[in-house]
Write a protein that holds these residues in place. Structure first.
Motif, PDB file in Angstrom:
ATOM      1  N   ASN A 136     -11.896  -0.879  -1.869  1.00  0.00           N
ATOM      2  CA  ASN A 136     -11.153  -0.340  -0.666  1.00  0.00           C
ATOM      3  C   ASN A 136      -9.720   0.296  -0.929  1.00  0.00           C
ATOM      4  O   ASN A 136      -9.245   1.078  -0.552  1.00  0.00           O
ATOM      5  N   ALA A 137      -9.136  -0.526  -1.820  1.00  0.00           N
ATOM      6  CA  ALA A 137      -7.470  -0.248  -2.105  1.00  0.00           C
ATOM      7  C   ALA A 137      -7.609   1.138  -2.809  1.00  0.00           C
ATOM      8  O   ALA A 137      -6.807   1.911  -2.445  1.00  0.00           O
ATOM      9  N   LYS A 138      -8.454   1.361  -3.611  1.00  0.00           N
ATOM     10  CA  LYS A 138      -8.518   2.480  -4.408  1.00  0.00           C
ATOM     11  C   LYS A 138      -8.906   3.691  -3.400  1.00  0.00           C
ATOM     12  O   LYS A 138      -8.075   4.800  -3.642  1.00  0.00           O
ATOM     13  N   ARG A 139      -9.804   3.813  -2.588  1.00  0.00           N
ATOM     14  CA  ARG A 139     -10.011   4.950  -1.624  1.00  0.00           C
ATOM     15  C   ARG A 139      -8.803   5.125  -0.629  1.00  0.00           C
ATOM     16  O   ARG A 139      -8.349   6.048  -0.265  1.00  0.00           O
ATOM     17  N   LEU A 167      -5.650   4.511  -1.593  1.00  0.00           N
ATOM     18  CA  LEU A 167      -4.629   5.278  -2.278  1.00  0.00           C
ATOM     19  C   LEU A 167      -4.812   6.619  -2.487  1.00  0.00           C
ATOM     20  O   LEU A 167      -4.119   7.580  -2.550  1.00  0.00           O
ATOM     21  N   GLU A 168      -6.345   6.925  -2.842  1.00  0.00           N
ATOM     22  CA  GLU A 168      -6.666   8.346  -2.942  1.00  0.00           C
ATOM     23  C   GLU A 168      -6.623   8.992  -1.681  1.00  0.00           C
ATOM     24  O   GLU A 168      -6.002  10.351  -1.800  1.00  0.00           O
TER      25      GLU A 168
END
Length: 256
Positions: free
Chosen positions: A1-4, A6-7
């Motif tokens: 979730n954090a990666k999405r 950030l993206e």
């Protein structure tokens, strides 16, 4: 979730930067165009006036020649004054802290004043100017900007309308918005130019080879959007063109 997340933030920021770069590119092109206009179109009538005064001072020009030249110089100087005023308004609008001074505007009265200003242009081509804006058409917008919008659109229609043609301004209103239409029976706009009409500074000669700065519709779009409206080509074909723009509706709708 954090990666999405950030993206998504990176994608949004990239899109924002691209939009800013596109705006800067357009403004740089406009800046170059403005310098060209200032160095040529504005200086030219001033040089003409200076040269005429020089010849008059030395009795190198006859009264008949003066009568022929002076109206042309006056017309050019009037055009310069109008353009400089418009240019200053536009320049102020580009400042980040600038906010339009919104007041209650009766669009029919503004259209009447624009028609008076452009009457010589229309008369030169025997073009009929028709004001069909509803007397109760009331917008909440900046007066000088709306004057400039109407003047540019009507002048543009006159420019591209044949002799003995007509230019009409009319309106519609709904609960929150007023829509102003400027319709002519001129040459129309080809598909090639439609997409770029409000986004690029370009000059095209009118039906009597009239010249222009190419800034008019670009400035119109900027002024309309700064007043929370939108502008578009409502219709265009070989029978003429209708341009339209919206403005927020003012809460007061009684006559002045």
């Amino acid at each position: 979730n954090a990666k999405r997340e950030l993206e998504a933030k990176v994608a949004d920021r990239t899109k924002e930067i691209q939009t800013q770069n596109e705006k800067l590119t357009r403004l740089n092109l406009l800046k170059d165009k403005l310098f060209s206009i200032i160095s040529h179109d504005i200086k030219s009538p001033l040089n003409q006036l200076s040269g005429t005064l020089y010849m008059m001072e030395r009795d190198l020009i006859s009264k008949e020649e003066i009568k022929d030249i002076v109206p042309k110089i006056r017309k050019n100087l009037q055009g310069n004054t109008s353009f400089i005023s418009e240019l200053l308004t536009w320049a102020r609008s580009q400042m980040n802290e600038f906010k339009p001074h919104k007041t209650t505007l009766y669009v029919r009265k503004i259209t009447e004043s624009v028609f008076e200003l452009l009457a010589p242009n229309a008369h030169a081509k025997s073009i009929l100017l028709i004001n069909q804006v509803d007397e109760k058409c009331c917008a909440a917008a900046d007066l000088e900007m709306v004057k400039s919008i109407i003047k540019n659109l009507v002048a543009n229609s006159i420019k591209f309308t044949f002799e003995h043609g007509r230019v009409e301004v009319f309106s519609e209103s709904d609960q929150n918005t007023v829509t102003i239409y400027v319709r002519d029976n001129g040459v129309g706009i080809t598909g090639e130019h439609l997409e770029k009409l409000f986004y690029e500074v370009h000059t095209t000669s009118g039906t009597l080879n009239e010249k222009g700065t190419g800034l008019g519709l670009f400035i119109c779009k900027d002024f309309v959007e700064k007043n929370d409206g939108k502008i578009w080509v409502h219709q265009s074909n070989s029978n003429g063109t209708t341009l339209a723009y919206t403005l927020p509706k003012a809460s007061i709708t009684t006559n002045q």
